[in-house]
Design an enzyme around this catalytic site. Structure first.
Site, PDB file in Angstrom:
ATOM      1  N   LYS A   1      -5.784  12.754  41.527  1.00  0.00           N
ATOM      2  CA  LYS A   1      -4.467  13.330  41.221  1.00  0.00           C
ATOM      3  C   LYS A   1      -3.430  12.846  42.220  1.00  0.00           C
ATOM      4  O   LYS A   1      -2.317  12.448  41.842  1.00  0.00           O
ATOM      5  CB  LYS A   1      -4.536  14.861  41.257  1.00  0.00           C
ATOM      6  CG  LYS A   1      -5.247  15.515  40.100  1.00  0.00           C
ATOM      7  CD  LYS A   1      -5.336  17.016  40.325  1.00  0.00           C
ATOM      8  CE  LYS A   1      -6.108  17.698  39.215  1.00  0.00           C
ATOM      9  NZ  LYS A   1      -6.313  19.132  39.452  1.00  0.00           N
TER      10      LYS A   1
ATOM     11  N   GLN B   1      -6.593  24.340  42.560  1.00  0.00           N
ATOM     12  CA  GLN B   1      -7.798  23.684  42.028  1.00  0.00           C
ATOM     13  C   GLN B   1      -8.942  24.680  41.877  1.00  0.00           C
ATOM     14  O   GLN B   1      -9.251  25.434  42.798  1.00  0.00           O
ATOM     15  CB  GLN B   1      -8.218  22.544  42.969  1.00  0.00           C
ATOM     16  CG  GLN B   1      -9.396  21.747  42.495  1.00  0.00           C
ATOM     17  CD  GLN B   1      -9.114  20.975  41.217  1.00  0.00           C
ATOM     18  OE1 GLN B   1      -8.044  20.406  41.047  1.00  0.00           O
ATOM     19  NE2 GLN B   1     -10.069  20.962  40.311  1.00  0.00           N
TER      20      GLN B   1
ATOM     21  N   ASP C   1      -0.520  23.526  35.336  1.00  0.00           N
ATOM     22  CA  ASP C   1      -1.807  23.573  34.644  1.00  0.00           C
ATOM     23  C   ASP C   1      -1.677  24.248  33.284  1.00  0.00           C
ATOM     24  O   ASP C   1      -2.548  24.113  32.428  1.00  0.00           O
ATOM     25  CB  ASP C   1      -2.839  24.329  35.484  1.00  0.00           C
ATOM     26  CG  ASP C   1      -3.895  23.408  36.084  1.00  0.00           C
ATOM     27  OD1 ASP C   1      -4.040  22.273  35.591  1.00  0.00           O
ATOM     28  OD2 ASP C   1      -4.571  23.827  37.032  1.00  0.00           O
TER      29      ASP C   1
END
Length: 280
Positions: free
Chosen positions: A50, A94, A117
């Site tokens: 990422k 995460q 997200d």
């Protein structure tokens, strides 16, 4: 019939290039902050990928690494600080998180406008009711792949195998919004194979290696395999028996190299969209 392969790496590279051009045209640099708690190895690889992709696209991206023993209160405090930081447009915590931290509490603490997200209940509700909002990255990536494959969605019979909040439910909502006729199937569905055989578009997202057999696939279907499963020998396979399904499908994604690259590309896209929505 031998299916054409939907190359997620190539589609993702094209999308990332478009994102980089959008970033260059902005009078500011969109900011992304990824929060990682602990040292989960799989998360580590994903976060590094990422970071690399975000920097290549010209984003102001950084990972905040916290120790395994971080308390829920400390993580929530950090999230509140990032919510208030005007330089931060996107926040990603995460998963998985250590056992002492309730993931749902943390995800709900993220400002929905910065929830790149797309997991916050507000964004889930907007998607379900057809309103603009940030969409979960993996289902969004699937829609890009269907477009790249030239798959006609409107009016098509689509089957989503899996009902998770991260993939299955938002995937069904996106397909429905694109005018597909959508069926969601899962572990309690009677005669799962028959339901899958009805699909002109099949999206498998259950996390069980090669669960979907070749004879579950309708002739000429488009098959999107979201699953990534590591075998005892270290190899990676999807939720679909790729070799057998390829003999029946018209188009299919490989594992790896299919949906996976799109998830990161769509995270970057969400960050830019969040920045534009916040800053104009």
């Amino acid at each position: 019939m031998t299916a054409s392969i939907i190359d997620g790496k190539a589609v993702a590279a094209t999308l990332r290039a478009r994102i980089a051009e959008r970033v260059k045209a902005l009078p500011y640099t969109p900011g992304l902050r990824v929060v990682r708690v602990g040292e989960d190895p799989a998360s580590g690889v994903y976060v590094r990928n990422k970071d690399r992709a975000a920097q290549q696209a010209g984003l102001d991206s950084a990972t905040i690494q916290l120790p395994e023993e971080t308390s829920e209160a400390a993580l929530l405090e950090l999230v509140h600080q990032l919510n208030a930081d005007p330089a931060v447009d996107g926040i990603l915590v995460q998963l998985p998180l250590p056992k002492q931290i309730r993931a749902e509490r943390v995800l709900e603490a993220i400002d929905p406008a910065k929830d790149v997200d797309g997991f916050h209940a507000v964004n889930a509700g907007r998607l379900a009711t057809g309103q603009a909002g940030l969409v979960p990255c993996t289902p969004k990536g699937v829609m890009h792949l269907l477009a790249a494959a030239g798959t006609a969605i409107a009016g098509a019979r689509a089957v989503v195998l899996g009902r998770s909040n991260i993939v299955g439910k938002p995937m069904a909502a996106l397909l429905l919004a694109a005018d597909a006729t959508v069926t969601v199937v899962h572990s309690r569905t009677r005669d799962l194979a028959s339901e899958c055989r009805r699909a002109e578009i099949l999206v498998a997202a259950v996390g069980r290696p090669e669960m979907v057999k070749g004879d579950w696939i309708a002739e000429g279907a488009t098959v999107i395999d979201v699953g990534i499963n590591r075998l005892a020998n270290g190899g990676l396979v999807g939720d679909v028996d790729f070799a057998a399904a390829s003999q029946r499908a018209a188009a299919i994604t490989p594992v790896p190299g299919g949906v996976g690259p799109m998830t990161i590309a769509c995270l970057l896209e969400n960050t830019v969209e969040a920045a534009i929505a916040r800053r104009g």
